[in-house]
Motif scaffolding. Structure first.
Motif, PDB file in Angstrom:
ATOM      1  N   GLU A   4       0.861  -1.174   0.000  1.00 36.71           N
ATOM      2  CA  GLU A   4       0.000   0.000   0.000  1.00 36.71           C
ATOM      3  C   GLU A   4       0.897   1.222   0.000  1.00 36.71           C
ATOM      4  O   GLU A   4       1.823   1.320   0.807  1.00 36.71           O
ATOM      5  N   ILE A   5       0.608   2.143  -0.932  1.00 37.32           N
ATOM      6  CA  ILE A   5       1.428   3.337  -1.047  1.00 37.32           C
ATOM      7  C   ILE A   5       0.554   4.579  -1.037  1.00 37.32           C
ATOM      8  O   ILE A   5      -0.619   4.542  -1.396  1.00 37.32           O
ATOM      9  N   GLY A   6       1.152   5.669  -0.601  1.00 33.86           N
ATOM     10  CA  GLY A   6       0.536   6.977  -0.679  1.00 33.86           C
ATOM     11  C   GLY A   6       1.370   7.814  -1.634  1.00 33.86           C
ATOM     12  O   GLY A   6       2.601   7.795  -1.559  1.00 33.86           O
ATOM     13  N   ILE A   7       0.714   8.517  -2.546  1.00 37.18           N
ATOM     14  CA  ILE A   7       1.425   9.325  -3.534  1.00 37.18           C
ATOM     15  C   ILE A   7       0.972  10.770  -3.430  1.00 37.18           C
ATOM     16  O   ILE A   7      -0.218  11.066  -3.515  1.00 37.18           O
ATOM     17  N   ASP A   8       1.954  11.658  -3.252  1.00 36.37           N
ATOM     18  CA  ASP A   8       1.708  13.093  -3.343  1.00 36.37           C
ATOM     19  C   ASP A   8       2.372  13.543  -4.636  1.00 36.37           C
ATOM     20  O   ASP A   8       3.580  13.702  -4.714  1.00 36.37           O
ATOM     21  N   LEU A   9       1.552  13.684  -5.668  1.00 35.48           N
ATOM     22  CA  LEU A   9       2.021  14.051  -6.995  1.00 35.48           C
ATOM     23  C   LEU A   9       2.065  15.569  -7.072  1.00 35.48           C
ATOM     24  O   LEU A   9       1.124  16.214  -7.514  1.00 35.48           O
ATOM     25  N   GLY A  10       3.159  16.136  -6.597  1.00 37.92           N
ATOM     26  CA  GLY A  10       3.268  17.580  -6.485  1.00 37.92           C
ATOM     27  C   GLY A  10       3.843  18.246  -7.717  1.00 37.92           C
ATOM     28  O   GLY A  10       4.464  17.610  -8.564  1.00 37.92           O
ATOM     29  N   ALA A  12       6.311  20.440  -7.724  1.00 40.79           N
ATOM     30  CA  ALA A  12       7.775  20.490  -7.622  1.00 40.79           C
ATOM     31  C   ALA A  12       8.384  19.138  -7.278  1.00 40.79           C
ATOM     32  O   ALA A  12       9.410  18.765  -7.836  1.00 40.79           O
ATOM     33  N   ASN A  13       7.768  18.391  -6.350  1.00 37.99           N
ATOM     34  CA  ASN A  13       8.301  17.103  -5.911  1.00 37.99           C
ATOM     35  C   ASN A  13       7.201  16.064  -5.848  1.00 37.99           C
ATOM     36  O   ASN A  13       6.049  16.382  -5.539  1.00 37.99           O
ATOM     37  N   THR A  14       7.575  14.823  -6.114  1.00 39.57           N
ATOM     38  CA  THR A  14       6.668  13.695  -5.943  1.00 39.57           C
ATOM     39  C   THR A  14       7.179  12.896  -4.753  1.00 39.57           C
ATOM     40  O   THR A  14       8.358  12.567  -4.675  1.00 39.57           O
ATOM     41  N   ILE A  15       6.261  12.603  -3.832  1.00 33.57           N
ATOM     42  CA  ILE A  15       6.602  11.856  -2.628  1.00 33.57           C
ATOM     43  C   ILE A  15       5.780  10.574  -2.624  1.00 33.57           C
ATOM     44  O   ILE A  15       4.576  10.606  -2.872  1.00 33.57           O
ATOM     45  N   ILE A  16       6.460   9.452  -2.342  1.00 35.87           N
ATOM     46  CA  ILE A  16       5.754   8.177  -2.216  1.00 35.87           C
ATOM     47  C   ILE A  16       6.057   7.605  -0.834  1.00 35.87           C
ATOM     48  O   ILE A  16       7.205   7.485  -0.431  1.00 35.87           O
ATOM     49  N   TYR A  17       4.987   7.276  -0.136  1.00 32.17           N
ATOM     50  CA  TYR A  17       5.040   6.680   1.193  1.00 32.17           C
ATOM     51  C   TYR A  17       4.664   5.214   1.048  1.00 32.17           C
ATOM     52  O   TYR A  17       3.652   4.888   0.424  1.00 32.17           O
ATOM     53  N   VAL A  87       8.377   0.202  -4.624  1.00 33.32           N
ATOM     54  CA  VAL A  87       7.843  -1.116  -4.300  1.00 33.32           C
ATOM     55  C   VAL A  87       8.889  -2.219  -4.453  1.00 33.32           C
ATOM     56  O   VAL A  87       8.811  -3.240  -3.785  1.00 33.32           O
ATOM     57  N   ASN A  88       9.858  -2.044  -5.326  1.00 29.01           N
ATOM     58  CA  ASN A  88      10.926  -3.029  -5.534  1.00 29.01           C
ATOM     59  C   ASN A  88      10.403  -4.381  -5.989  1.00 29.01           C
ATOM     60  O   ASN A  88      10.942  -5.413  -5.625  1.00 29.01           O
ATOM     61  N   PRO A  94       0.723  -2.534  -6.245  1.00 30.43           N
ATOM     62  CA  PRO A  94       0.247  -1.960  -4.984  1.00 30.43           C
ATOM     63  C   PRO A  94      -1.116  -1.278  -5.123  1.00 30.43           C
ATOM     64  O   PRO A  94      -1.590  -1.011  -6.226  1.00 30.43           O
ATOM     65  N   ARG A  95      -1.728  -1.020  -3.985  1.00 27.03           N
ATOM     66  CA  ARG A  95      -2.895  -0.137  -3.910  1.00 27.03           C
ATOM     67  C   ARG A  95      -2.349   1.239  -3.570  1.00 27.03           C
ATOM     68  O   ARG A  95      -1.369   1.349  -2.838  1.00 27.03           O
ATOM     69  N   ALA A  96      -2.988   2.284  -4.094  1.00 28.23           N
ATOM     70  CA  ALA A  96      -2.464   3.626  -3.868  1.00 28.23           C
ATOM     71  C   ALA A  96      -3.551   4.610  -3.459  1.00 28.23           C
ATOM     72  O   ALA A  96      -4.669   4.574  -3.968  1.00 28.23           O
ATOM     73  N   VAL A  97      -3.178   5.477  -2.521  1.00 25.18           N
ATOM     74  CA  VAL A  97      -3.977   6.645  -2.177  1.00 25.18           C
ATOM     75  C   VAL A  97      -3.202   7.836  -2.743  1.00 25.18           C
ATOM     76  O   VAL A  97      -2.011   7.981  -2.487  1.00 25.18           O
ATOM     77  N   VAL A  98      -3.875   8.650  -3.536  1.00 34.84           N
ATOM     78  CA  VAL A  98      -3.220   9.762  -4.218  1.00 34.84           C
ATOM     79  C   VAL A  98      -3.863  11.075  -3.794  1.00 34.84           C
ATOM     80  O   VAL A  98      -5.087  11.216  -3.825  1.00 34.84           O
ATOM     81  N   CYS A  99      -3.017  12.021  -3.390  1.00 35.15           N
ATOM     82  CA  CYS A  99      -3.497  13.351  -3.000  1.00 35.15           C
ATOM     83  C   CYS A  99      -3.817  14.161  -4.247  1.00 35.15           C
ATOM     84  O   CYS A  99      -3.036  14.176  -5.197  1.00 35.15           O
ATOM     85  N   ILE A 100      -4.952  14.851  -4.212  1.00 35.16           N
ATOM     86  CA  ILE A 100      -5.343  15.729  -5.317  1.00 35.16           C
ATOM     87  C   ILE A 100      -5.773  17.083  -4.763  1.00 35.16           C
ATOM     88  O   ILE A 100      -6.279  17.162  -3.644  1.00 35.16           O
ATOM     89  N   PRO A 101      -5.580  18.148  -5.529  1.00 32.26           N
ATOM     90  CA  PRO A 101      -6.087  19.453  -5.098  1.00 32.26           C
ATOM     91  C   PRO A 101      -7.618  19.431  -5.055  1.00 32.26           C
ATOM     92  O   PRO A 101      -8.257  18.727  -5.845  1.00 32.26           O
TER      93      PRO A 101
END
Length: 173
Positions: A4-10, A12-17, A87-88, A94-101
């Motif tokens: 399970e991953i969280g994605i902040d598709l920003g 300037a930067n992309t962050i994956i948890y 994820v390697n 994976p399942r993903a939660v993605v942040c959106i504006p």
């Protein structure tokens, strides 16, 4: 086991948890592309170093503008690279939660969902950035108490009051 991953598709930067590991990717949302062939030269940190210094035959692109996808194909390629790094595993999706504006349209939401699915994710759940920020800050968002959240990003800044599991009032700055 499903990752399970969280994605902040920003912008300037992309962050994956990655659940159980924390932040595993935090790189510039930049892709360097050959002008002649259209082939990808580099992604993330390596491409970010090229911004403003690219050779004549390479163009550094930022596929996210003001929090929304500006170049779908480049975004998919970038997400594939980042998700594989996070994820390697090439066979486990994976399942993903993605942040959106909060201000994006249904078409823009569909573009985010389609891009993440095309990048190799099994399921996608979208969450507004201020709600994700509130949850990440430990705010009990389901209580009947209003909490102000400010999400300051490179492309957008959002201010929201959250209560009872949703945004009561959103401001885009």
């Amino acid at each position: 086991m499903i990752n399970e991953i969280g994605i902040d598709l920003g912008t300037a930067n992309t962050i994956i948890y990655l659940k159980g590991k924390g932040i595993v990717v935090n790189e510039p949302t930049v892709v360097a592309v050959s002008k002649a062939t259209g082939k990808i030269h580099s992604i993330g940190a390596a491409a970010g170093e090229m911004l403003g210094r690219t050779p004549v035959d390479i163009r550094a692109l930022t596929p996210i503008k003001e929090g929304v996808i500006a170049n779908f194909d480049i975004t998919v390629a970038m997400l594939k690279h980042f998700i594989k790094k996070a994820v390697n595993s090439s066979f486990m999706k994976p399942r993903a939660v993605v942040c959106i504006p909060s201000h994006i349209t249904d078409v823009e939401k569909r573009a985010v969902r389609d891009a993440v699915l095309s990048a190799g994710v099994k399921e996608v759940y979208l969450i507004e950035k201020c709600m994700a920020a509130a949850i990440g800050a430990g705010i009990e968002v389901n209580r009947p108490i209003g909490s102000m959240v400010v999400d300051i990003g490179a492309g957008t800044t959002e201010i929201a009051v959250v209560s009872l599991g949703g945004g009561i009032y959103d401001i885009l700055a």
